[in-house]
Design a protein around this motif. Structure first.
Motif, mmCIF file in Angstrom:
data_model
loop_
_atom_site.group_PDB
_atom_site.id
_atom_site.type_symbol
_atom_site.label_atom_id
_atom_site.label_comp_id
_atom_site.label_asym_id
_atom_site.label_seq_id
_atom_site.Cartn_x
_atom_site.Cartn_y
_atom_site.Cartn_z
ATOM 1 N N ASP D 24 0.793 -1.221 0.000
ATOM 2 C CA ASP D 24 0.000 0.000 0.000
ATOM 3 C C ASP D 24 0.828 1.274 0.000
ATOM 4 O O ASP D 24 0.412 2.266 -0.574
ATOM 5 C CB ASP D 24 -0.897 0.029 1.243
ATOM 6 C CG ASP D 24 -1.818 -1.147 1.299
ATOM 7 O OD1 ASP D 24 -2.888 -1.049 0.698
ATOM 8 O OD2 ASP D 24 -1.456 -2.176 1.910
ATOM 9 N N PHE D 25 1.937 1.250 0.695
ATOM 10 C CA PHE D 25 2.611 2.523 0.935
ATOM 11 C C PHE D 25 4.077 2.454 0.517
ATOM 12 O O PHE D 25 4.666 1.384 0.506
ATOM 13 C CB PHE D 25 2.596 2.861 2.435
ATOM 14 C CG PHE D 25 1.263 2.788 3.066
ATOM 15 C CD1 PHE D 25 0.257 3.644 2.672
ATOM 16 C CD2 PHE D 25 1.005 1.860 4.059
ATOM 17 C CE1 PHE D 25 -0.974 3.570 3.271
ATOM 18 C CE2 PHE D 25 -0.221 1.790 4.654
ATOM 19 C CZ PHE D 25 -1.230 2.644 4.257
ATOM 20 N N ASP D 51 1.677 15.107 9.363
ATOM 21 C CA ASP D 51 1.335 15.559 10.705
ATOM 22 C C ASP D 51 0.436 14.577 11.448
ATOM 23 O O ASP D 51 -0.013 14.851 12.533
ATOM 24 C CB ASP D 51 0.664 16.933 10.653
ATOM 25 C CG ASP D 51 -0.508 16.949 9.711
ATOM 26 O OD1 ASP D 51 -0.767 15.902 9.081
ATOM 27 O OD2 ASP D 51 -1.164 17.991 9.592
ATOM 28 N N PHE D 52 0.152 13.472 10.854
ATOM 29 C CA PHE D 52 -0.831 12.585 11.453
ATOM 30 C C PHE D 52 -0.239 11.180 11.529
ATOM 31 O O PHE D 52 -0.019 10.535 10.515
ATOM 32 C CB PHE D 52 -2.086 12.588 10.568
ATOM 33 C CG PHE D 52 -3.310 12.075 11.238
ATOM 34 C CD1 PHE D 52 -4.247 12.973 11.727
ATOM 35 C CD2 PHE D 52 -3.563 10.722 11.357
ATOM 36 C CE1 PHE D 52 -5.404 12.518 12.331
ATOM 37 C CE2 PHE D 52 -4.707 10.268 11.968
ATOM 38 C CZ PHE D 52 -5.635 11.167 12.454
ATOM 39 N N LEU D 53 0.043 10.754 12.745
ATOM 40 C CA LEU D 53 0.542 9.388 12.937
ATOM 41 C C LEU D 53 -0.663 8.513 13.172
ATOM 42 O O LEU D 53 -1.228 8.520 14.248
ATOM 43 C CB LEU D 53 1.478 9.356 14.136
ATOM 44 C CG LEU D 53 1.978 7.995 14.580
ATOM 45 C CD1 LEU D 53 2.995 7.482 13.594
ATOM 46 C CD2 LEU D 53 2.581 8.073 15.962
ATOM 47 N N PHE D 54 -1.103 7.801 12.162
ATOM 48 C CA PHE D 54 -2.348 7.093 12.393
ATOM 49 C C PHE D 54 -2.167 5.692 12.908
ATOM 50 O O PHE D 54 -3.112 5.083 13.381
ATOM 51 C CB PHE D 54 -3.290 7.151 11.191
ATOM 52 C CG PHE D 54 -2.802 6.473 9.950
ATOM 53 C CD1 PHE D 54 -2.117 7.183 9.005
ATOM 54 C CD2 PHE D 54 -3.075 5.149 9.721
ATOM 55 C CE1 PHE D 54 -1.685 6.581 7.850
ATOM 56 C CE2 PHE D 54 -2.642 4.535 8.566
ATOM 57 C CZ PHE D 54 -1.949 5.253 7.624
ATOM 58 N N HIS D 70 2.954 4.422 10.640
ATOM 59 C CA HIS D 70 2.175 4.790 9.457
ATOM 60 C C HIS D 70 1.830 6.263 9.556
ATOM 61 O O HIS D 70 1.235 6.697 10.532
ATOM 62 C CB HIS D 70 0.888 3.986 9.385
ATOM 63 C CG HIS D 70 1.105 2.568 8.999
ATOM 64 N ND1 HIS D 70 1.278 1.569 9.921
ATOM 65 C CD2 HIS D 70 1.214 1.978 7.790
ATOM 66 C CE1 HIS D 70 1.459 0.421 9.312
ATOM 67 N NE2 HIS D 70 1.437 0.632 8.007
ATOM 68 N N THR D 72 0.430 9.944 7.748
ATOM 69 C CA THR D 72 -0.345 10.565 6.680
ATOM 70 C C THR D 72 -0.298 12.061 6.886
ATOM 71 O O THR D 72 0.107 12.558 7.937
ATOM 72 C CB THR D 72 -1.782 10.029 6.658
ATOM 73 O OG1 THR D 72 -2.407 10.439 5.454
ATOM 74 C CG2 THR D 72 -2.587 10.559 7.809
ATOM 75 N N THR D 74 -2.531 15.519 6.659
ATOM 76 C CA THR D 74 -3.898 16.017 6.503
ATOM 77 C C THR D 74 -3.966 17.098 5.442
ATOM 78 O O THR D 74 -5.042 17.490 5.031
ATOM 79 C CB THR D 74 -4.423 16.589 7.828
ATOM 80 O OG1 THR D 74 -3.462 17.478 8.360
ATOM 81 C CG2 THR D 74 -4.732 15.505 8.814
ATOM 82 N N ARG D 77 -2.695 14.585 1.910
ATOM 83 C CA ARG D 77 -3.379 13.290 1.821
ATOM 84 C C ARG D 77 -2.503 12.206 1.211
ATOM 85 O O ARG D 77 -2.969 11.406 0.402
ATOM 86 C CB ARG D 77 -4.653 13.413 0.972
ATOM 87 C CG ARG D 77 -5.675 14.327 1.574
ATOM 88 C CD ARG D 77 -6.336 13.676 2.733
ATOM 89 N NE ARG D 77 -6.938 14.700 3.582
ATOM 90 C CZ ARG D 77 -7.323 14.478 4.829
ATOM 91 N NH1 ARG D 77 -7.193 13.293 5.351
ATOM 92 N NH2 ARG D 77 -7.833 15.433 5.552
ATOM 93 N N ASP D 79 0.247 9.059 2.118
ATOM 94 C CA ASP D 79 0.602 8.224 3.264
ATOM 95 C C ASP D 79 1.962 7.597 3.030
ATOM 96 O O ASP D 79 2.412 7.459 1.904
ATOM 97 C CB ASP D 79 -0.401 7.084 3.440
ATOM 98 C CG ASP D 79 -1.805 7.522 3.195
ATOM 99 O OD1 ASP D 79 -2.316 8.299 3.996
ATOM 100 O OD2 ASP D 79 -2.390 7.101 2.171
ATOM 101 N N GLU D 81 4.894 4.675 5.048
ATOM 102 C CA GLU D 81 5.188 3.799 6.164
ATOM 103 C C GLU D 81 6.660 3.958 6.499
ATOM 104 O O GLU D 81 7.481 4.167 5.623
ATOM 105 C CB GLU D 81 4.889 2.348 5.760
ATOM 106 C CG GLU D 81 4.936 1.381 6.901
ATOM 107 C CD GLU D 81 4.507 -0.012 6.442
ATOM 108 O OE1 GLU D 81 3.578 -0.116 5.626
ATOM 109 O OE2 GLU D 81 5.123 -0.986 6.898
#
Ligand code: SF4
Ligand code: SF4
Ligand code: SF4
Lengths: 170, 184, 104, 152, 358, 139, 375, 160
Positions: D24-25, D51-54, D70, D72, D74, D77, D79, D81
């Motif tokens: 995926d990444f 800025d988003f560690l999901f 992982h 991403t 905001t 958009r 992503d 890994e």
């Protein structure tokens, strides 16, 4: 002895017991509760004397107001479960001596003074009569104290708010 | 309550007997009265750990409405309730809590194990390192309700079985329930 | 009620009074002292009511005095509690001995 | 940036890291020491803005342990890994990324609980799920528990 | 209709035939106590049942309907259960106060019943301070709650007790002020006089808007004083599990539960006495035929009907509204109800002096 | 004895019989008090005598969601409510004074109204002051 | 923002004490334990303790097959069981590159959206219950029950469905499915209006939520919040929009955003999402594709070695399934990145300084499902 | 004046919002017939209870009227079951032509562990087992939940 005297003596005994417990109890919250019970018994005595309004006053102000306030302040300032520290021996001596002597003296006075009833036409101490006198400007009227009370209360409210909300000083 | 409802399971324990050794439903009227009160007023502890708790809530809700039996007084404090419905998985971390809750309940107290997890560990029986394999390892259980989750009717059925059990047991004896092993 | 002699009522009130005195002197805790004061005030109230009832039934003086004493007591309590809280906040104790030693 | 662009961006900017991709990444394998600087760059650089560690987790590739991040953005958009490979199985330790993403707080607690990987500078590292008394780290491949685990 | 005096004199004669006068007197006192107790308990049982049914119907379900006809024995079963439930004081509590608190709250809520007039002539104590006595006595209850909360040695209980302490004392003010509005109009505190003054119309109808406002304030304030939702912060289940009675079990808890309902009863009685004319029937001025029909309904039905109306109102609120936060609750009192009721009282005084009410 | 008494009341009747002995107020209160206390004692005793009981160490500990409590409960506790009860006390006294006023309002007339106007004015000033000082803002 | 501008009249600090909220507490919705440090009623610190329902699902998957693992996922977030199953199935399908029949996709979306509806309805009821209103709880359950009837009739389970499997769905829907749903949706719309009269418009309720539990946008991003919790802080994070799956790309729907950041915003976002879900279902109902409901799959699933990450939008936020496969029939490692776990992180920062009552309100609107946190 | 007006307006609005809620609950209260949705469970269990066909309540081994089932004891279901609910105990019997053959001895099913995931039903090649929509299964003893599903004396159904 009639029933009302019996009730009086019971109430008196209870009042004194709870009063004593108040001053002797070493747990402050319990002391407050005993004070409360003592005050309630006093209200009972007032009712027995047909002073219903005073009794109601006693309960409303003392029990509903003052004791609640005291309890809140206990929560705020005290570890309420702790036992209070024991008394200082020096003061304890005075504390015992003075009341005993005073009590002896005052009972001597009480038993030796002839209390004479004056007046003939009793006024029933109903709320109505109290109200009438309260709003009266005559000699026996209390309109001035009545208004003064409101000022007194205002003053005490303002004062206590000022004091209580004083910021902590460094 | 009619205890002879045929869809309820048979009561396996010793129903009390009169002198002739016959089983009778009412030995003393006091017993019967106490049992009547107890069985009709089972206040559950609001306790639920996972999925089954949702079905427990459904049973409370309007469609199934166990308040019809007088069970709706869910108390949040174990001091005031009669019944724990163990609804959901009990892990080893939760086990002491459950035990404590049970211990803090006043007598008489009852336990219903609701759902596969509470009965045996259910879906988490194998290969899971943290699930208690059945709450009867921790606290004695009165009624088991299988299902994952049991539907609300099944829970009501279980509650009625418990009522039947209460009605048929002695009122003044705390039954020693078997406790299989100490929890971890 | 008439059968209770006035002296007995007075004995009651004075005993209560001196209980309060005892508490006031023997206690180190400000709040307990305050409670003792309440007892003292109450004993006085009993006196007033009793005198009114037994000696001056044609007037309401005693009742009014009681009324005002209670009022003043309320004002007094609210103020003194405020002071106690303030003291507490400053010294973190409401023990009379400790507050004495700390200089204001 | 789409996936290819991101991949080439990573390749050009992080020369000491290894870039590959998963299903995926795009995947960036970061050396353990440089984790914080690389992650900080990824988060703050205006081209990536991750800025988003999901998700943050670990995998026990016996004998190595991998910590997987992982990320991403905001804003853009996209992503990616990120991985850190820890060779020390007995005492694995890696820098916490809590200072960059607060989400790492709970994630790292869980990784510590399940894999025994310690995170340096983590504000409150504790065995969040199992409690302090628990022995061993259950999600490791060599975890043995004969008492509790009934095998099928 | 059976006269109460028939029953009482019959009882008196039978008893004095059997016993000495002193014993007769005692026996009659016991009888009276039992009678009040029974009456109150019956009321409470009905209220609890009603509460559960009202809740049920408002929540699209039936409520209890298995035990007895329509579940009418449900509450009785609960009572039996509670009676035989273990009731213990945990080791950690202050045993003296913990055990004293239920007695205190129950006694207080019972004593508030003394001046209530149940029916024409059926009144225990026609004192000249009637309504004042009720509000005075019920203000003791808060101490019982504080005692229970503190002595439980439980944090939830403590917080719950404090909340309810602050709440009850605050709302006492506006409850008192709204009663005062009616007192000002009729000029007496005695329950008997207040009822008699409404013979030509209930205060809520002849007192203009201010009295209606007082009624609303009274209902709100008394809901708060009874710790009922939406003001049930003391036992806010979602925050404090069971509030100040968290540690009470069995009948200890049962007494608190009972007290809650007795308080509701008292409040409803006061509200119906002061605002809705007590046991007086509903009359429309100048509509004799109608009034005549109304007079046929016995006075106790009127009184109980009004009580149930008030109780229904309180329950209706409970099952509709969310709970307020504690600061909102206090704000409601100190910012809205108290100033408004003071202003209201002045208006009422003005109306009274001008004689503008009917 | 109060003249308003009608005879068809159970309790009145009892009191009326013993008119010489007791004042009614105390009788009714005592009857109520004792029925309350007696009832409470009775039901608690029934529970103690007939109820089941068991003991275990955890039963005596406070309940806190099934976890052992940390620290003691009887600590010094920050009550945001203390100021409310302070203000309440003052208002309570004022309202008590209003009761006798209200009973004679009709007879005294305008004078009473003027007096109450002043009285409530002070009341209001107190309230406003408390507001200004944010004593009634819950902390 | 009522909390913020209250100036403290009394500045003293009394002793702080620790209160456990949970694990058995009616308003933590399960066995979460919050260790709250209080000063009076003010919350000074919150420490969440998890693991009271930690069931070791991730470890269990390592010894079960893929198919068998899927049913475990419905026990995680049991209020979004379908969506959890869907996530796993999607991951497996992605790895195997199986083409799912159109009909199955449509059924999946309908089920997922219905699941979202039930979940939000339950949340609505229990949220109102936490605030202290009991009746909404019953209304919420009534409406949920209607949808459950459909679930039950089609999937055979009420709560922990195992309906969506790799390749499609377990069994075809009943013939009456579409017509049932149509009547249901009309009803549900009426119910939503009732919700508004009873609770949304209620002034007490509004005042309880407004300004409580403020979660600023930056903090929401940093904490990794997703779902309605984040969207109420203005973070656009709907997986259905950004990483569409199962044909969401063909549907028309809005992502509900709100800039209020407080509990009230979260409440409004969820209420709007219910309407949006109805809208999505309505689009699909009219032309439900015909055909197979399940693609042919082997009995034993083996994923090719590699890493797969699949995310879906559950009722609470983004659920990520991270599969590491080594080519055997059992997953080498399976990690569920659950929405509640990240959202839980928000509990502490938004409640420090608030009151106990506010804690319940903000907890209620964050809508945690505890087994979803603990797994 | 303006502030006073706004103050009053606030109060009025608050009352309106509260009243609308009260009206709804009053409506519920006064229309019980229309609104109440409660099912009277133990009474309606023979009449109006709605348990869907597909409801998974219990796994059953289907027997036909000759007391024959279709299970060949292949244990596929046992393998498919994620939590070992099923134990197939098979016995070796000799058929007439002397061959050894595995037949079902006991189909043991632990209801207390089953999670009703229907994996076993999916896995069974013979369609020997199905889900029954029964639900009144509560018992007093845990051991009662372990059931043997094949009826005594039942036989494998011959392939026709
Ligand atoms: S039995 Fe099933 S539904 Fe119940 S808690 Fe366990 S997994 Fe959840
Ligand atoms: S039930 Fe089916 S799968 Fe199981 S052993 Fe019998 S034939 Fe095989
Ligand atoms: S339904 Fe699931 S758990 Fe039950 S026996 Fe079949 S495979 Fe096993």
């Amino acid at each position: 002895m009639s029933a009302s005297t019996i009730i009086f003596y019971i109430l008196a005994a209870l009042t004194l017991t709870f009063g004593a417990l108040t001053v002797f109890s070493r747990k402050i919250f319990r002391a407050a509760v005993f004070l409360l019970l003592s005050l309630i018994c006093i209200a009972g005595i007032y009712i027995l004397m047909e002073m219903d309004f005073v009794a109601a006053l006693q309960i409303v102000i003392y029990v509903g107001g003052i004791v609640v306030l005291i309890i809140f302040s206990i929560f705020l300032t005290q570890k309420a479960g702790e036992r209070l520290p024991s008394r200082l021996p020096k003061r304890l001596l005075w504390a015992i001596l003075l009341p005993v002597a005073g009590l002896a003296f005052s009972s001597w006075v009480i038993f030796n003074h002839p209390f004479a009833q004056t007046g003939t036409a009793p006024i029933e101490p109903t709320v109505h009569n109290i109200g009438l006198q309260l709003l009266n400007y005559d000699q026996y009227g209390y309109v001035l104290p009545f208004e003064a009370v409101s000022i007194l209360l205002l003053a005490s409210l303002v004062g206590s708010i000022i004091i209580a909300m004083k910021k902590k000083q460094q | 309550m009619d205890v002879k409802k045929d869809f309820l399971p048979d009561y396996p324990g010793e129903a009390y007997k009169d002198e002739n050794g016959k089983t009778s439903f009412i030995v003393t009227s006091v017993d019967a009265l106490a049992n009547w009160g107890r069985s009709n007023s089972l206040w559950p502890l609001s306790f639920g750990t996972s999925c089954c708790a949702i079905e427990l809530m459904s049973t409370v809700s309007a469609k199934y409405d166990w308040s019809r039996f007088g069970f709706e007084v869910m108390r949040a404090s174990p001091r005031q309730c009669d019944l724990i419905v163990v609804a959901g998985t009990i892990t080893y971390k939760m086990a002491p809590v459950l035990k404590r809750l049970y211990n803090q309940m006043p007598e008489p107290r009852y336990v219903i194990a609701m759902g596969a997890c509470a009965i045996s560990g259910g879906p988490f029986f194998y290969n899971s390192y943290s699930v208690v394999k059945g709450v009867d390892n921790i606290i004695p259980v009165d009624v088991y309700i299988p299902g994952c989750p049991p539907r609300p009717e099944a829970l009501i059925h279980g509650m009625m079985s418990l009522q039947k059990k209460i009605m048929l047991s002695k009122a003044y004896v705390i039954e020693k329930k078997p406790k299989e092993e100490e929890d971890k | 009620m008439e059968q209770v002699p006035l002296t007995h009522v007075l004995i009651l009130s004075s005993t209560l009074f001196f209980l309060g005195i005892y508490g006031f002197f023997s206690r180190r805790n400000l709040i307990t002292m305050l409670m003792s004061i309440e007892l003292i005030l109450n004993s006085i109230n009993i006196n007033f009511v009793a005198f009114n009832k037994y000696l001056y039934p044609h007037q309401l003086e005693g009742v009014f005095f009681t009324l005002f004493i209670i009022t003043v007591a309320a004002a007094e309590v609210s103020l003194s509690i405020a002071i106690i809280i303030n003291l507490f906040r400053r010294f973190n104790t409401i023990d009379i001995e400790d507050t004495n030693t700390l200089k204001f | 940036m789409n996936r290819e662009e991101l991949k080439s961006y990573l390749e050009s900017n992080f020369s000491n890291c290894q870039v590959s991709e998963t299903f995926d990444f795009p995947l960036l394998i970061v050396p353990k020491e440089e984790l914080l600087s690389v992650a900080g760059k990824l988060k703050n650089s205006s081209e990536t803005l991750f800025d988003f560690l999901f998700c943050e987790t670990a995998v026990d590739r016996n004998p190595n342990l991998e910590v997987v991040y992982h990320l991403t953005s905001t804003t853009f958009r996209h992503d990616m890994e990120m991985k850190v490979i820890l060779e020390d199985r007995e005492n694995p330790e890696v820098e916490s990324v809590y200072s960059l993403w607060q989400a790492a707080d709970l994630f790292e607690d869980e990784i510590y609980d399940m894999f025994g990987i310690r995170f340096a500078n983590h504000p409150n590292l504790r065995r969040i799920m199992l409690g302090d008394e628990w022995q061993g780290f259950p999600l490791r491949k060599d975890y043995k528990d004969d008492v509790n685990i009934v095998t099928l | 209709m059976i006269q109460f005096s028939d029953i009482t004199s019959w009882i008196h004669e039978t008893l004095s035939g059997l016993l000495s006068p002193g014993l007769t007197f005692l026996a009659e006192l016991v009888l009276a106590g039992v009678a009040v107790l029974a009456m109150v308990l019956v009321f409470v049982v009905i209220f609890v049942y009603m509460e559960r049914k009202v809740a049920g119907f408002m929540q699209l379900r039936y409520g209890p309907n298995r035990v007895g006809i329509w579940g009418s024995l449900q509450v009785i079963a609960d009572v039996f259960k509670l009676l035989l439930k273990e009731s213990f004081a945990p080791d950690s509590v202050d045993k003296l106060l913990f055990n004293l608190a239920p007695y205190l709250v129950l006694a207080v809520s019972f004593m508030a019943l003394a001046p209530i007039s149940w029916a024409p002539g059926l009144q225990m104590w026609d004192t000249n301070i009637g309504v004042l006595f009720i509000s005075a006595v019920s203000s003791i209850g808060v101490i019982g709650i504080l005692m229970a909360g503190w002595s439980s040695n439980n944090k939830y209980s403590l917080i719950g007790a404090m909340r309810s302490g602050a709440q009850i004392v605050s709302y006492e003010l506006s409850a008192g002020l709204s009663i005062l509005a009616v007192v000002a109009m009729c000029g007496s505190l005695s329950v008997h006089d207040i009822i008699q003054s409404q013979a030509d119309g209930w205060w809520i109808f002849k007192g203009h808007l201010p009295i209606i406002f007082s009624f609303v304030v009274y209902v709100i304030a008394s809901t708060a004083e009874c710790n009922r939702a939406p003001f049930d912060l003391a036992e806010a289940e979602s925050e404090l599990t069971a509030g100040y009675h968290t540690e009470y079990s069995g009948m200890g808890f049962g007494i608190f539960y009972l007290t809650e309902y007795i308080n509701m009863l008292v409040v409803a009685m006061v509200a119906s006495t002061v605002f809705l004319g007590g046991w007086l029937p509903f009359h429309i001025y100048g509509f004799e035929a109608f009034n005549h029909v109304m007079n046929f309904i016995p006075s106790w039905i009127w009184f109980f009907g009004k009580i149930f109306f008030i109780i229904f109102l309180i329950m209706w609120f409970r099952w509709t509204f969310p709970r307020l936060r504690i600061d909102q609750l206090l704000k409601l009192e100190w910012k809205y109800l108290l100033p408004l009721s003071i202003v209201n009282l002045v208006i009422v005084a003005f109306i009274t002096i001008m004689g503008w009410h009917f | 004895m109060n003249s308003k008494v009608t005879t068809d009341s159970l309790l009145y009747y009892i009191c009326a019989l013993n008119e010489k002995v007791l004042i009614m107020g105390s009788v009714s209160i005592i009857v109520l008090l004792f029925s309350a206390l007696g009832f409470a004692a009775l039901v608690l005793a029934i529970g103690k005598i007939f109820g089941l009981s068991s003991t275990n160490p955890e039963k005596g500990q406070p309940y806190e969601c099934g976890i052992e409590t940390k620290g003691v409960t009887w600590i010094q506790f920050n009550v945001g409510y203390y100021l409310y009860s302070l203000v309440f006390l003052v208002f309570d006294v004022e309202i008590v004074f209003l009761y006798p006023w209200a009973t004679v309002l009709k007879e005294v007339g305008m004078v009473a109204f003027v007096e109450i106007l002043f009285f409530t004015l002070f009341l209001f000033m107190g309230l406003l002051y408390a507001y200004k000082k944010k004593a009634l803002t819950w902390m | 923002m009522e909390n913020q501008d209250i100036s403290l009249p009394l500045e003293e600090q009394t002793e702080e004490f620790v209160v456990n909220i949970g694990p058995q507490h009616p308003s933590t919705h399960g066995v979460l334990r919050l260790e709250a440090t209080l000063d009076g009623e003010t919350i000074k610190d919150i420490l969440p303790h998890l693991g009271y329902i930690h069931r070791g699902i991730e470890k269990m998957t390592e010894s079960l097959g893929y198919k068998q693992s899927i049913y475990l996922t419905s026990r995680m977030d049991y209020l979004s069981a379908h969506i959890n199953n869907q996530a796993c199935s999607l991951a497996v399908e992605k790895a195997l590159q199986v083409e799912v029949p159109e009909r199955a996709k449509a059924i999946r979306i309908i089920m997922a959206e219905l699941q979202r509806l039930t979940s939000h309805e339950l949340w609505w009821g229990s949220c109102a219950m936490d605030i202290g209103a009991v009746t909404p709880f019953f209304l919420g359950f009534r409406d949920r029950e209607r949808i459950l009837e459909i679930f039950e009739a089609n999937t055979g389970n009420r709560l922990t469905m195992n309906y969506i499997t790799p390749g499609g769905v377990m069994q075809d829907v009943l013939p009456s499915f579409v017509s049932d749903l149509k009547t249901l949706l009309v009803k549900v719309k009426g119910y939503l209006a009732e919700y508004d009269t009873l609770i949304t418009g209620n002034i007490i309720f509004q005042r309880r939520l407004q300004g409580v539990g403020v979660l600023p946008k930056e903090m929401a991003i940093s904490l990794g919040c997703t779902g309605p919790t984040a969207r109420a802080s203005g973070v656009s994070c709907d997986v259905r929009k950004y990483h569409p799956y199962d044909g969401y790309e063909k549907l028309e729907f809005k992502e509900i955003l709100n800039d209020g950041c407080d509990s009230w915003a979260r409440y409004l976002v969820r209420m709007e999402e219910m309407r949006e879900s109805i809208y999505i279902i309505e689009q699909l109902l009219d032309n439900l594709p015909e055909g197979e409901y399940r693609a042919k799959m082997k009995g034993v699933i083996k994923l090719p070695a590699g890493e797969y990450y699949q995310r879906v939008e559950t009722a609470r936020g983004e659920l990520g399934v991270y599969i590491v496969s080594d080519g055997t029939n059992k997953p080498y490692r399976m990690k569920f990145r659950t929405p509640c776990y990240s959202n839980l992180a928000a509990v502490k920062p938004i409640n420090v300084g608030a009151k106990i009552g506010d804690l319940m309100a903000s907890m209620a609107t964050i809508d945690l499902v505890i087994p979803d946190i603990d797994r | 004046m303006k502030t006073v007006l706004r103050y009053l307006q606030e109060v009025a609005l608050a009352f309106r919002s509260l009243w609308s809620g009260l009206r709804l609950t009053l409506y519920f209260f006064t229309h019980p017939r229309k609104e109440i949705i409660t099912e009277q469970y133990p009474e309606n269990r023979t009449t109006s209870i709605n348990i869907p066909e597909r409801f998974a309540g219990e796994v059953v081994l289907t027997h036909d009227e000759n007391n024959e089932h279709k299970c060949t004891a292949c244990t596929l279901c046992e393998m498919a079951c994620p939590n070992g609910t099923i134990k197939i105990i098979s016995a070796q019997v000799e058929t007439e032509d002397g061959k050894k053959k595995k037949v079902l001895d006991k189909w043991v099913y632990n209801l207390g562990m089953c999670t009703f995931c229907a994996q076993c039903i999916d896995a069974c090649p013979q369609n020997a087992i199905t889900m029954k929509n029964s639900f009144e299964l509560s018992v007093y003893n845990r051991s009662d939940l372990i059931k043997t599903l094949n009826k005594p004396g039942s036989k494998l159904k011959e392939k026709s």
